[in-house]
Scaffold this active site. Sequence first.
Site, PDB file in Angstrom:
ATOM      1  N   GLY A  45       0.801  -1.230   0.000  1.00  0.00           N
ATOM      2  CA  GLY A  45       0.000   0.000   0.000  1.00  0.00           C
ATOM      3  C   GLY A  45       0.829   1.273   0.000  1.00  0.00           C
ATOM      4  N   SER A  46       2.168   1.137  -0.034  1.00  0.00           N
ATOM      5  CA  SER A  46       3.008   2.345  -0.010  1.00  0.00           C
ATOM      6  C   SER A  46       2.986   3.049  -1.370  1.00  0.00           C
ATOM      7  CB  SER A  46       4.446   2.003   0.397  1.00  0.00           C
ATOM      8  OG  SER A  46       5.011   1.073  -0.503  1.00  0.00           O
ATOM      9  N   GLY A  47       2.692   2.300  -2.442  1.00  0.00           N
ATOM     10  CA  GLY A  47       2.589   2.928  -3.762  1.00  0.00           C
ATOM     11  C   GLY A  47       3.547   2.363  -4.812  1.00  0.00           C
ATOM     12  N   LYS A  48       4.104   1.202  -4.550  1.00  0.00           N
ATOM     13  CA  LYS A  48       5.083   0.621  -5.489  1.00  0.00           C
ATOM     14  C   LYS A  48       4.475   0.380  -6.871  1.00  0.00           C
ATOM     15  CE  LYS A  48       5.710  -2.892  -2.788  1.00  0.00           C
ATOM     16  NZ  LYS A  48       4.770  -2.495  -1.742  1.00  0.00           N
ATOM     17  N   SER A 116       9.777  -6.788  -0.913  1.00  0.00           N
ATOM     18  CA  SER A 116      11.185  -7.137  -0.650  1.00  0.00           C
ATOM     19  C   SER A 116      11.645  -6.598   0.710  1.00  0.00           C
ATOM     20  CB  SER A 116      12.113  -6.686  -1.790  1.00  0.00           C
ATOM     21  OG  SER A 116      11.831  -5.395  -2.272  1.00  0.00           O
TER      22      SER A 116
HETATM   23  P1  ADP Z   1       1.785  -1.260  -3.339  1.00  0.00           P
HETATM   24  O1  ADP Z   1       2.072  -1.682  -4.741  1.00  0.00           O
HETATM   25  O2  ADP Z   1       2.973  -0.643  -2.660  1.00  0.00           O
HETATM   26  O3  ADP Z   1       1.133  -2.329  -2.502  1.00  0.00           O
HETATM   27  P2  ADP Z   1      -0.323   0.306  -4.525  1.00  0.00           P
HETATM   28  O4  ADP Z   1       0.383   1.066  -5.596  1.00  0.00           O
HETATM   29  O5  ADP Z   1      -1.102  -0.932  -4.919  1.00  0.00           O
HETATM   30  O6  ADP Z   1       0.735  -0.058  -3.377  1.00  0.00           O
HETATM   31  O7  ADP Z   1      -1.326   1.258  -3.728  1.00  0.00           O
HETATM   32  C1  ADP Z   1      -0.943   2.540  -3.277  1.00  0.00           C
HETATM   33  C2  ADP Z   1      -2.188   3.419  -3.073  1.00  0.00           C
HETATM   34  O8  ADP Z   1      -1.763   4.707  -2.584  1.00  0.00           O
HETATM   35  C3  ADP Z   1      -2.933   3.664  -4.359  1.00  0.00           C
HETATM   36  O9  ADP Z   1      -4.305   3.665  -4.074  1.00  0.00           O
HETATM   37  C4  ADP Z   1      -2.455   5.076  -4.774  1.00  0.00           C
HETATM   38  O10 ADP Z   1      -3.417   5.775  -5.536  1.00  0.00           O
HETATM   39  C5  ADP Z   1      -2.247   5.752  -3.424  1.00  0.00           C
HETATM   40  N1  ADP Z   1      -1.234   6.844  -3.440  1.00  0.00           N
HETATM   41  C6  ADP Z   1      -1.395   8.071  -2.899  1.00  0.00           C
HETATM   42  N2  ADP Z   1      -0.307   8.844  -3.062  1.00  0.00           N
HETATM   43  C7  ADP Z   1       0.594   8.089  -3.728  1.00  0.00           C
HETATM   44  C8  ADP Z   1       1.915   8.327  -4.198  1.00  0.00           C
HETATM   45  N3  ADP Z   1       2.558   9.487  -4.028  1.00  0.00           N
HETATM   46  N4  ADP Z   1       2.547   7.331  -4.841  1.00  0.00           N
HETATM   47  C9  ADP Z   1       1.924   6.131  -5.023  1.00  0.00           C
HETATM   48  N5  ADP Z   1       0.680   5.834  -4.611  1.00  0.00           N
HETATM   49  C10 ADP Z   1       0.004   6.804  -3.961  1.00  0.00           C
END
Ligand code: ADP
Length: 207
Positions: A45-48, A116
């Site tokens: 959920g960090s945005g990867k 990771s």
């Molecule tokens: P991960 O792959 O790390 O599990 P996701 O990309 O699936 O995470 O989900 C990240 C969520 O956070 C998404 O809903 C995205 O829209 C939201 N988000 C908010 N700000 C950001 C940002 N700066 N970068 C990436 N995602 C973001």
Amino acid sequence: MSGNGKATTAKDNNLTWHDHKVTKEVRAAQKKQKPCVIWFTGLSGSGKSTLANALEAKLVEMGHHTYLLDGDNVRHGLNKDLGFSDTDRIENIRRIGEAAKLFVDAGIIVITAFISPFKSDRQMARNLLGQGEFIEVHVDAPLAVCERRDPKGLYAKARAGQIRQFTGIDSPYEQPESPELRLNTGELDVASCTALLASELSKRGLI
Ligand code: ADP
């Protein structure tokens, strides 16, 4: 594994490395780019995945040849036999590192999006690649932010005890000490993060 249960090596199996005429350099030159791996690491959920997608779209728009290796997708195929125990997580990352290395050998800019969580595994992936070819990006949002977003509903399940060994809850995440880039996705939006990524790659002469 051999019949006696011991891991076999390439030497045991009489394997020889073949040097081919078309080299990594030739493949990269043909694509007019410097192949590398952009390795996203961070909590669920960090945005990867979001940033990996945005970056790949930007690189393709610029005319680069890319490939995105994404956590869940790889677990549907190449790594579908692996679970989430420490041993399986290590093997998951080892295979991804080796796959990324093959793509780099093919002249491709590879983007990987996997939690990771272990430093030693990220180091193992880094060691497979050449100097300057491994760009570690810490997608860094506080656990509370990731949990609030909970894009796949996994934190709720982990808190309810329906998922075990969930990173950040009952499995550790080891923070990168000196990643090539750290992005605070709790404060920056996707467009700003993508711009920072592009400028870091450009500064390093990769794009
Ligand atoms: P991960 O792959 O790390 O599990 P996701 O990309 O699936 O995470 O989900 C990240 C969520 O956070 C998404 O809903 C995205 O829209 C939201 N988000 C908010 N700000 C950001 C940002 N700066 N970068 C990436 N995602 C973001």
